[in-house]
Scaffold this motif. Structure first.
Motif, short mmCIF file in Angstrom:
data_model
loop_
_atom_site.label_atom_id
_atom_site.label_comp_id
_atom_site.label_asym_id
_atom_site.label_seq_id
_atom_site.Cartn_x
_atom_site.Cartn_y
_atom_site.Cartn_z
N VAL A 38 0.83 -1.20 0.00
CA VAL A 38 0.00 0.00 0.00
C VAL A 38 0.87 1.25 0.00
CG1 VAL A 38 -1.66 1.36 1.34
CG2 VAL A 38 -1.96 -1.12 1.11
N MET A 39 1.91 1.27 0.83
CA MET A 39 2.80 2.42 0.88
C MET A 39 3.48 2.65 -0.46
SD MET A 39 4.47 2.06 4.67
CE MET A 39 5.73 3.27 4.28
N SER A 40 3.86 1.56 -1.13
CA SER A 40 4.49 1.68 -2.44
C SER A 40 3.53 2.32 -3.45
CB SER A 40 4.95 0.31 -2.93
OG SER A 40 5.51 0.39 -4.21
N SER A 41 2.26 1.93 -3.37
CA SER A 41 1.28 2.47 -4.32
C SER A 41 0.98 3.94 -4.05
CB SER A 41 -0.02 1.65 -4.25
OG SER A 41 -0.69 1.85 -3.03
N LEU A 42 1.14 4.36 -2.78
CA LEU A 42 0.86 5.76 -2.42
C LEU A 42 2.04 6.68 -2.65
CD1 LEU A 42 -1.12 5.17 0.90
CD2 LEU A 42 -2.05 5.92 -1.30
N GLY A 43 3.22 6.13 -2.83
CA GLY A 43 4.41 6.95 -3.04
C GLY A 43 4.71 7.81 -1.83
N ALA A 44 4.87 9.12 -2.03
CA ALA A 44 5.24 10.02 -0.94
C ALA A 44 4.05 10.37 -0.05
CB ALA A 44 5.84 11.30 -1.50
N ALA A 45 2.84 9.98 -0.44
CA ALA A 45 1.64 10.38 0.30
C ALA A 45 1.31 9.41 1.42
CB ALA A 45 0.47 10.51 -0.66
N THR A 46 2.30 9.12 2.24
CA THR A 46 2.09 8.22 3.37
C THR A 46 2.94 8.68 4.55
OG1 THR A 46 2.34 5.93 4.17
CG2 THR A 46 3.87 6.66 2.49
N GLY A 47 2.48 8.33 5.73
CA GLY A 47 3.23 8.65 6.95
C GLY A 47 3.85 7.42 7.59
N GLY A 48 4.07 6.36 6.78
CA GLY A 48 4.63 5.13 7.33
C GLY A 48 3.56 4.23 7.91
#
Length: 327
Positions: A38-48
């Motif tokens: 999921v984090m990979s699909s969101l790119g920079a738009a994640t907080g970990g």
């Protein structure tokens, strides 16, 4: 003294004023596969991501679109204000200002903050400077105040000694068919150097990192720690993850990961990229393993009366090119 614990366990170098560092560095792997995707699909738009009280992964997202993406993948998500990039950038800025005696800082992914720890023993002028810097970032940084001081935990899973002090073995590893022990580098620097349990020091790095590689002179090196848990992989620790640690002095204790990518200075030495936990340790536990089931996470470096910090095994394994024993 048993010859195998880590099944050879933790290094503990008995040295006045020093606490035992038990470094068992290992990144968390398979349990985080869903969040990682999921984090990979969101790119920079994640907080970990982190593990909640029930042990389930939660991905921090920055907006409703990210929330929908995570939920459509069957992953629990929470909308937060700050991206992982923001948190990491602030932490790196603090690193660039230089270390502060008896202080530390790292990422609390669960609370979407950089946490700064200061102690009674932190020099007043440097503590005030650090707090003023933190205040400039508003709710992005949290300052936690503690009694006492940060220490290195010299002493240790299974005891290793050089005849002058004690530490704990973190993990049995091997390279080119040779049996080796992975422990804490501060044991080598502050404990008087090898050989350890009769095995010569192969390599070490401390400060900055905190790792030690020594020959396993016992001839026995099963891929397990002192309580019999078999270690099958190395992984990176995740905030909220339930872990156990083992050491010469304290035996097996348990806790949860509270901070990652943690920088601290204790006793004049600075170490980077640690992860900290609520598991308790004591002098002599240094170098001992932190693990989550069969995942090796790191080796003990130091902490205080309620916190134990570990250097990631994943970094140490890469540095020395070692792997877990085949038998």
């Amino acid at each position: 003294m048993r010859t195998t614990r880590a099944k050879i366990g933790v290094l503990g170098a008995a040295s006045a004023g020093l606490l035992a560092l038990s470094l068992a560095t290992t990144p968390v792997a398979s349990a985080a596969a869903g969040p990682d995707r999921v984090m990979s699909s969101l790119g920079a738009a994640t907080g970990g991501y982190y593990f909640d009280e029930a042990g389930k992964p939660v991905v921090n997202v920055l907006n409703d679109a990210g929330l929908a993406t995570a939920q459509s993948s069957g992953v629990t998500a929470k909308v937060v204000r700050h991206s992982l990039g923001e948190l990491t950038g602030v932490k790196q800025h603090l690193d660039s200002l230089g270390s502060v005696p008896n202080a530390g800082w790292g990422l609390d992914i669960a609370r979407n903050q950089v946490v700064v720890d200061v102690y009674d023993a932190t020099p007043a002028a440097e503590r005030d400077r650090l707090v003023r810097t933190a205040q400039q970032y508003g709710d992005l940084i949290r300052v936690d105040k503690h009694a006492g001081a940060m220490s290195l935990f010299i002493k240790g899973g299974e005891e290793i000694t050089n005849g002058k002090g004690y530490c704990s073995n973190g993990f049995n590893v091997e390279k080119d068919g040779k049996k080796l022990l992975l422990s804490a580098g501060h044991c080598e620097v502050l404990g008087g150097g090898g050989p350890w349990n009769g095995g010569k020091t192969v390599g070490f790095k401390f400060p900055d990192e905190d790792n030690l590689l020594a020959e396993n002179a016992s001839g026995e090196g099963p891929s397990e720690v002192g309580d019999g848990t078999k270690i099958t992989s190395f992984a990176d620790a995740v905030v909220g993850e339930a872990i156990k640690r083992d050491g010469r002095t304290s035996g097996v204790t348990s806790g949860k990961v509270t901070k990652v990518d943690y920088t601290f200075e204790a006793e004049g030495y600075t170490v980077y990229h640690e992860f900290c936990t609520t598991a308790k340790s004591a002098g002599g536990d240094s170098g001992g393993p932190a693990y989550d089931g069969g995942k090796g996470l790191g080796t003990l470096s130091g902490g205080d009366s309620s916190t134990s910090c570990f250097f990631p095994a994943s970094i140490s394994v890469k540095r020395y090119g070692v792997s877990l024993p085949r038998s």
